[in-house]
Design a protein around this motif. Sequence first.
Motif, PDB file in Angstrom:
ATOM      1  N   ALA A 218       0.842  -1.193   0.000  1.00 32.05           N
ATOM      2  CA  ALA A 218       0.000   0.000   0.000  1.00 32.05           C
ATOM      3  C   ALA A 218       0.875   1.241   0.000  1.00 32.05           C
ATOM      4  O   ALA A 218       2.039   1.206   0.364  1.00 32.05           O
ATOM      5  N   PRO A 219       0.312   2.402  -0.396  1.00 35.39           N
ATOM      6  CA  PRO A 219       1.095   3.642  -0.388  1.00 35.39           C
ATOM      7  C   PRO A 219       1.590   3.959   1.013  1.00 35.39           C
ATOM      8  O   PRO A 219       0.869   3.811   1.992  1.00 35.39           O
ATOM      9  N   THR A 220       2.829   4.394   1.117  1.00 32.97           N
ATOM     10  CA  THR A 220       3.397   4.726   2.417  1.00 32.97           C
ATOM     11  C   THR A 220       3.795   6.180   2.504  1.00 32.97           C
ATOM     12  O   THR A 220       4.488   6.581   3.434  1.00 32.97           O
ATOM     13  N   HIS A 221       3.369   6.993   1.523  1.00 33.78           N
ATOM     14  CA  HIS A 221       3.601   8.437   1.550  1.00 33.78           C
ATOM     15  C   HIS A 221       5.083   8.786   1.658  1.00 33.78           C
ATOM     16  O   HIS A 221       5.450   9.803   2.226  1.00 33.78           O
ATOM     17  N   GLY A 222       5.947   7.918   1.137  1.00 32.27           N
ATOM     18  CA  GLY A 222       7.379   8.203   1.118  1.00 32.27           C
ATOM     19  C   GLY A 222       8.078   8.082   2.452  1.00 32.27           C
ATOM     20  O   GLY A 222       9.251   8.437   2.572  1.00 32.27           O
ATOM     21  N   VAL A 223       7.387   7.572   3.462  1.00 30.68           N
ATOM     22  CA  VAL A 223       7.996   7.438   4.787  1.00 30.68           C
ATOM     23  C   VAL A 223       8.643   6.069   4.910  1.00 30.68           C
ATOM     24  O   VAL A 223       8.023   5.048   4.654  1.00 30.68           O
ATOM     25  N   LYS A 224       9.902   6.012   5.337  1.00 32.34           N
ATOM     26  CA  LYS A 224      10.638   4.768   5.451  1.00 32.34           C
ATOM     27  C   LYS A 224      10.530   4.195   6.870  1.00 32.34           C
ATOM     28  O   LYS A 224      10.366   4.933   7.833  1.00 32.34           O
ATOM     29  N   LEU A 225      10.660   2.888   6.957  1.00 33.96           N
ATOM     30  CA  LEU A 225      10.640   2.247   8.272  1.00 33.96           C
ATOM     31  C   LEU A 225      11.909   2.565   9.050  1.00 33.96           C
ATOM     32  O   LEU A 225      11.861   2.951  10.212  1.00 33.96           O
ATOM     33  N   TRP A 226      13.061   2.415   8.385  1.00 29.99           N
ATOM     34  CA  TRP A 226      14.338   2.544   9.089  1.00 29.99           C
ATOM     35  C   TRP A 226      14.830   3.990   9.094  1.00 29.99           C
ATOM     36  O   TRP A 226      15.795   4.340   8.434  1.00 29.99           O
ATOM     37  N   THR A 227      14.133   4.814   9.842  1.00 31.44           N
ATOM     38  CA  THR A 227      14.571   6.183  10.060  1.00 31.44           C
ATOM     39  C   THR A 227      15.449   6.227  11.311  1.00 31.44           C
ATOM     40  O   THR A 227      15.486   5.280  12.099  1.00 31.44           O
ATOM     41  N   ALA A 228      16.144   7.343  11.485  1.00 32.08           N
ATOM     42  CA  ALA A 228      16.985   7.493  12.679  1.00 32.08           C
ATOM     43  C   ALA A 228      16.142   7.392  13.949  1.00 32.08           C
ATOM     44  O   ALA A 228      16.553   6.778  14.940  1.00 32.08           O
ATOM     45  N   ALA A 229      14.942   7.979  13.908  1.00 33.81           N
ATOM     46  CA  ALA A 229      14.077   7.957  15.085  1.00 33.81           C
ATOM     47  C   ALA A 229      13.647   6.537  15.433  1.00 33.81           C
ATOM     48  O   ALA A 229      13.628   6.146  16.606  1.00 33.81           O
ATOM     49  N   PHE A 230      13.300   5.733  14.419  1.00 34.75           N
ATOM     50  CA  PHE A 230      12.863   4.368  14.699  1.00 34.75           C
ATOM     51  C   PHE A 230      14.006   3.528  15.262  1.00 34.75           C
ATOM     52  O   PHE A 230      13.806   2.705  16.161  1.00 34.75           O
ATOM     53  N   ILE A 231      15.212   3.744  14.748  1.00 37.87           N
ATOM     54  CA  ILE A 231      16.372   3.026  15.275  1.00 37.87           C
ATOM     55  C   ILE A 231      16.598   3.378  16.744  1.00 37.87           C
ATOM     56  O   ILE A 231      16.880   2.506  17.572  1.00 37.87           O
ATOM     57  N   VAL A 232      16.447   4.664  17.084  1.00 39.61           N
ATOM     58  CA  VAL A 232      16.588   5.094  18.479  1.00 39.61           C
ATOM     59  C   VAL A 232      15.541   4.409  19.355  1.00 39.61           C
ATOM     60  O   VAL A 232      15.848   3.916  20.446  1.00 39.61           O
ATOM     61  N   LEU A 233      14.308   4.354  18.867  1.00 38.62           N
ATOM     62  CA  LEU A 233      13.228   3.750  19.648  1.00 38.62           C
ATOM     63  C   LEU A 233      13.458   2.249  19.832  1.00 38.62           C
ATOM     64  O   LEU A 233      13.189   1.695  20.906  1.00 38.62           O
TER      65      LEU A 233
END
Length: 416
Positions: A218-233
């Motif tokens: 499905a469309p994800t609006h250009g947002v990636k899973l592996w962002t810096a914030a997600f890695i921190v979390l």
Amino acid sequence: MSSAITDYRRLWGAAGFSFVAVAFLGRIPLAMSQMGVLLLVAQSTGKYGIAGATAGALAVASAIGSPFFGAAADRVGQRPVVLTQSILGSIGLVAIVVCSDRGVSSGALIAVAALTGLVMPQVGPLARVRWRPVLALRVDEGRIRESEVNRFVDLAFSYEGAGDEASFVLGPALVGILGVLVGADGALLAAAVLLLVFGSWFAVHRTAALVPRGSEHAPTHGVKLWTAAFIVLAFAVYLMGTFFGSIQAGSTVLATQQGHPDVAGLIHAVLGIGSMIAALSLAAVPVSVLYATRMLWASGAMVALSLPLLLVQTIPQVVAVIAVLGFAVAPYLISAFALAGLIVPPARIGTAMTFMAGATGLGYATGASLAGRAADGAFGPSGPTPAFAVTIGAMVVAFVVSVATQRILRNARIVS
């Protein structure tokens, strides 16, 4: 307070009692399994290092397997994935008991525990995935307003955090009670039965059909899973897992030294009581208080409140310290999961939630193993104090990470 109670009633009413009950009961076997394996192996071998390694193997394998099963659930739906996991996981728990009773080698026992952990379902994270589609359905039915959805999703994550904490209370408590009544092997067999019944029920529950299949396309609006914030979390919840594993090992050692090994599960359950109360109380926190801010204050509180663990000598003392410490746990964990739910694309939310849970399990393995070895004297003096030093160290790192990454977490992109 009355407003918060009303909101929770509306939330639970929107989902239905059966979903709330089954989603809660379905996560208890995982909470029982780690403590149950730790106690079973500790009693059968008399070695905390081996016990910690076996429980840790289950947790590590769960951490490895959960993101893959989460991705599979995103692709083909939760129902077939969770049903398969529930059946295989219950068989695995029975196999651990059989192997322990027959006195198999430590290596074989660890291998069986690892295979069991690999297939254990992560009911809590997958329940979080169902809330948004459930609420969207209630909007279509006119039972809630569309403007209320985001607030109810936030409330749902607070509730799920409380559910996790409650399972952390009930799971070890059941292990402790059943350990006294029927032994550690009986406690683990009970976990197998609960998983088979309620894990399977959660899998086939009607809410599973509301989660779109094949959603990773499905469309994800250009947002990636592996962002810096997600890695921190992910690292943040890994540190919390280290906290849980080490404090559980330290409590077990202390209880054993005091001549009451079977109450170790009950001691650890006290941690979840304050955490559960704090989780339910988060509904009263203004939305203007960012999740990053909540994590910062909670991590600082955990450092301060965990320091007395270095001084405890008796069971009542450790219970008193853990009871207070629990109030800082939920705000940290819930904020991490909630923020992840906001910054991850909807198409990858199942993968993200199970990966976060897996990171927690990996941290548990690290904490249980390090604390177990420390208690055995691998790094110097033996006993519960070195094990609790691992707990405090994990919280110090969590606080430092929270301070250092405030800007990253505050500026994380939000997925609507």
